[in-house]
Design a protein around this motif. Sequence first.
Motif, short mmCIF file in Angstrom:
data_model
loop_
_atom_site.label_atom_id
_atom_site.label_comp_id
_atom_site.label_asym_id
_atom_site.label_seq_id
_atom_site.Cartn_x
_atom_site.Cartn_y
_atom_site.Cartn_z
N VAL A 101 0.64 -1.20 0.12
CA VAL A 101 -0.11 0.06 0.18
C VAL A 101 0.71 1.27 -0.04
N TYR A 102 2.21 1.31 0.41
CA TYR A 102 2.83 2.39 0.18
C TYR A 102 3.97 2.65 -1.07
N CYS A 103 3.64 1.50 -2.00
CA CYS A 103 4.49 1.51 -3.12
C CYS A 103 3.79 1.70 -4.61
N LEU A 139 20.52 -3.32 -8.22
CA LEU A 139 19.42 -3.41 -9.08
C LEU A 139 18.09 -3.41 -8.37
N GLU A 140 17.16 -2.98 -8.90
CA GLU A 140 15.77 -2.91 -8.40
C GLU A 140 14.72 -3.47 -9.23
N THR A 141 13.89 -4.45 -8.86
CA THR A 141 12.68 -4.62 -9.81
C THR A 141 11.47 -4.95 -8.89
N GLY A 142 10.21 -4.75 -9.54
CA GLY A 142 9.12 -5.14 -8.83
C GLY A 142 9.01 -6.51 -8.83
N VAL A 175 21.64 -6.52 -5.45
CA VAL A 175 20.41 -6.69 -5.90
C VAL A 175 19.33 -6.76 -4.89
N ASN A 176 18.48 -5.82 -5.18
CA ASN A 176 17.32 -5.75 -4.19
C ASN A 176 16.13 -6.22 -5.03
N ILE A 177 15.91 -7.63 -4.90
CA ILE A 177 14.68 -8.11 -5.31
C ILE A 177 13.81 -8.63 -4.41
N ILE A 197 20.00 -7.43 -0.89
CA ILE A 197 19.43 -6.66 -0.15
C ILE A 197 17.95 -6.80 -0.32
N LEU A 198 17.36 -6.82 0.98
CA LEU A 198 15.80 -6.94 1.05
C LEU A 198 15.14 -6.13 2.24
N PHE A 199 14.53 -5.08 1.80
CA PHE A 199 14.05 -4.48 3.13
C PHE A 199 12.73 -5.12 3.47
N GLN A 200 12.80 -5.27 5.09
CA GLN A 200 11.62 -6.00 5.70
C GLN A 200 10.46 -5.27 5.57
N GLU A 201 10.38 -3.85 5.30
CA GLU A 201 9.37 -2.93 5.42
C GLU A 201 8.82 -2.72 6.73
N THR A 202 8.22 -3.62 7.55
CA THR A 202 7.88 -3.87 8.82
C THR A 202 8.32 -5.08 9.36
N PRO A 216 2.54 -12.52 -3.59
CA PRO A 216 3.25 -13.33 -2.77
C PRO A 216 3.99 -12.72 -1.83
N LYS A 217 4.18 -11.08 -1.63
CA LYS A 217 4.84 -10.56 -0.50
C LYS A 217 4.08 -10.39 0.74
N HIS A 218 2.73 -10.94 0.63
CA HIS A 218 1.58 -10.86 1.67
C HIS A 218 2.32 -11.86 2.78
N PRO A 277 15.72 3.66 4.84
CA PRO A 277 14.79 4.26 4.11
C PRO A 277 13.47 4.80 4.93
N ARG A 278 12.87 6.16 4.63
CA ARG A 278 11.62 6.57 4.97
C ARG A 278 10.74 6.57 4.01
N VAL A 279 9.33 6.43 4.24
CA VAL A 279 8.55 6.53 3.37
C VAL A 279 8.35 7.88 2.52
N LYS A 280 8.08 8.01 1.14
CA LYS A 280 8.31 9.03 0.48
C LYS A 280 6.98 9.30 -0.47
N HIS A 281 6.69 10.54 -0.97
CA HIS A 281 5.60 10.60 -1.85
C HIS A 281 6.01 10.18 -3.27
N THR A 319 19.10 8.53 -1.76
CA THR A 319 18.64 10.14 -1.93
C THR A 319 17.13 10.41 -1.72
N ARG A 320 16.54 9.40 -1.16
CA ARG A 320 15.08 9.75 -0.55
C ARG A 320 15.38 11.02 0.56
N GLU A 321 16.70 11.05 1.25
CA GLU A 321 16.85 12.17 2.17
C GLU A 321 17.46 13.55 1.34
N ALA A 358 8.33 6.38 -11.97
CA ALA A 358 9.35 6.46 -10.66
C ALA A 358 8.74 5.65 -9.58
N GLN A 359 9.88 5.15 -8.95
CA GLN A 359 9.11 4.45 -7.54
C GLN A 359 9.06 5.40 -6.39
N PHE A 360 9.69 6.42 -6.14
CA PHE A 360 9.26 7.55 -5.40
C PHE A 360 10.25 9.02 -5.71
N1 SAM Z 1 10.26 -6.09 -5.10
C1 SAM Z 1 11.41 -5.78 -4.08
C2 SAM Z 1 10.85 -6.35 -2.82
O1 SAM Z 1 9.60 -6.58 -2.71
O2 SAM Z 1 11.48 -6.10 -1.93
C3 SAM Z 1 12.27 -4.94 -4.38
C4 SAM Z 1 11.50 -3.68 -3.77
S1 SAM Z 1 11.70 -1.83 -4.16
C5 SAM Z 1 12.37 -1.71 -5.78
C6 SAM Z 1 12.74 -1.26 -3.11
C7 SAM Z 1 12.40 -0.86 -1.81
O3 SAM Z 1 11.64 0.51 -2.13
C8 SAM Z 1 11.26 -1.53 -0.98
O4 SAM Z 1 11.55 -2.49 -0.31
C9 SAM Z 1 10.51 -0.45 -0.14
O5 SAM Z 1 10.99 -0.49 1.32
C10 SAM Z 1 10.89 0.96 -0.99
N2 SAM Z 1 9.75 1.59 -1.13
C11 SAM Z 1 8.49 1.45 -1.76
N3 SAM Z 1 7.71 2.24 -1.90
C12 SAM Z 1 8.44 3.48 -1.34
C13 SAM Z 1 8.05 4.81 -0.93
N4 SAM Z 1 6.60 5.28 -1.45
N5 SAM Z 1 8.90 5.43 -0.46
C14 SAM Z 1 10.01 5.18 0.02
N6 SAM Z 1 10.67 3.92 -0.35
C15 SAM Z 1 9.82 3.20 -0.97
#
Ligand code: SAM
Length: 471
Positions: A101-103, A139-142, A175-177, A197-202, A216-218, A277-281, A319-321, A358-360
């Motif tokens: 919901v944040y992406c 590297l970043e992908t959805g 790689v961030n997939i 690299i994999l962010f836990q998000e929360t 699948p990320k659920h 990272p912090r959530v961005k617009h 560069t989110r910051e 763009a992602q953010f």
């Molecule tokens: N698809 C991969 C995954 O599920 O982990 C890679 C994720 S994405 C390309 C990289 C990261 O961007 C995410 O893990 C998330 O933390 C971050 N991201 C997504 N939406 C964002 C937003 N609105 N603001 C800041 N960071 C965001």
Amino acid sequence: MYDPKSLKAEEFIDHQEVLDSLAWADAHKDDAEEIKRVMDKARLHKGLSHREASLLLACDDPEVNAQIFALAREIKDAYYGNRIVMFAPLYLSNYCVNGCVYCPYHYKNKHIARKKLTQEEIEKEVIALQDMGHKRLALETGEDPVNNPIEYVLESIKTIYGIHHKNGAIRRVNVNIAATTVENYRKLKEAGIGTYILFQETYHKESYEKLHPTGPKHNYCYHTEAMDRAMEGGIDDVGLGVLFGLELYRYEFAALLMHAEHLEAVHGVGPHTISFPRVKHADDIDPNAFDNGISDDIFCKIIACARVAVPYTGMIISTRESPEVRARALELGISQISGASRTSVGGYCEEERDDSSAQFDVSDQRTLDEVICWLMKLGCLPSFCTACYREGRTGDRFMALCKSNQILNCCHPNAIMTLKEYLMDYASPVTKLIGEDLIAKEIQKIPNPKIKSFVEKHLVMIENGERDFRI
Ligand code: SAM
């Protein structure tokens, strides 16, 4: 039941243990004796447990905070010196089947421009990145098994490593997939990736499931246990991170450190990096829709407490910051930053800026040359070094070097040499002038005369046009 050695997410990130740690921190945050004990332990530069670090984070005494900030700086200087490692993200595809919901990549977003780079387009992006001076990519992908299968990622990595434009080369591909199988992690390892690299998000399971309602990320456990599968697949450098703003920061902080302790307990090596990272617009995302946004001051305190808790771990800010927040964070323990990032797919070789994929939004929009110049004016030594990975100094071998402060003996000289390459090949005249001056000063810091003369010899070789692809 809490067990850092368990391979089950809900046992190594035990919800009750997080709550108990936060309650313990609250109960002791004004207890001068306990704070003194934790600060004395922190001053040994060997790290803190998640409970101890949570206590420092909870403490709101300005005097203690000043001590934590000073100690974070001291620890960073001891293990990393003034080096700052540079990288850039490369977005390959924003096709995604998840519902985060944040992406803005979430599958319901019909507004965002969907793009996936072909190998020819990747080549153009990489040449543009090499022409700026970048040597290290993330590297970043959805997540989309049809549009972005592992074969696509592997082929892209091969393409990237194969491009040598002028004096340029990408020498480390991180790689961030999305979380994947042991078999796929093994394939990534074989393809020669640096860090996975994999962010836990929360880490908060209930929130996680609400924030990732579909796709699948659920699956919280599959996501949280990904680093164990990555390590089983032979990847020994893994990068953690939470997306601050989604959940209560103190919960995330304690759980993040529990994750690091788990990796150390099970695999003998903690995370290679932690990102902040912090959530961005973004396209259809309003960060104010999330209740847990944190101020710059809290953000900086988190970074300082993390530096004190995990002295050997690389810490990343993107560069989110803004440049202002990045400057503060650099003082408190950040050791890697991105520069001149584009979060759109194909963003590096667009003739006119187009953020429709763009992602953010990025807050730091400066060129790489401007970032390098700024870093040097702040007293930092920008490094384009990738030698650790190339020389097999990964995982526990890297950590052993780091723990014995040996990183200063190899990373510092390599940073000088790769900065020299950057100055020769890509810098503007002003950056070059400042850089040459900095290099002259940094050479004087090398204690070992043999290493010093090796570096001096190398710098002459670089000036004469030779490039060393091992660093
Ligand atoms: N698809 C991969 C995954 O599920 O982990 C890679 C994720 S994405 C390309 C990289 C990261 O961007 C995410 O893990 C998330 O933390 C971050 N991201 C997504 N939406 C964002 C937003 N609105 N603001 C800041 N960071 C965001």
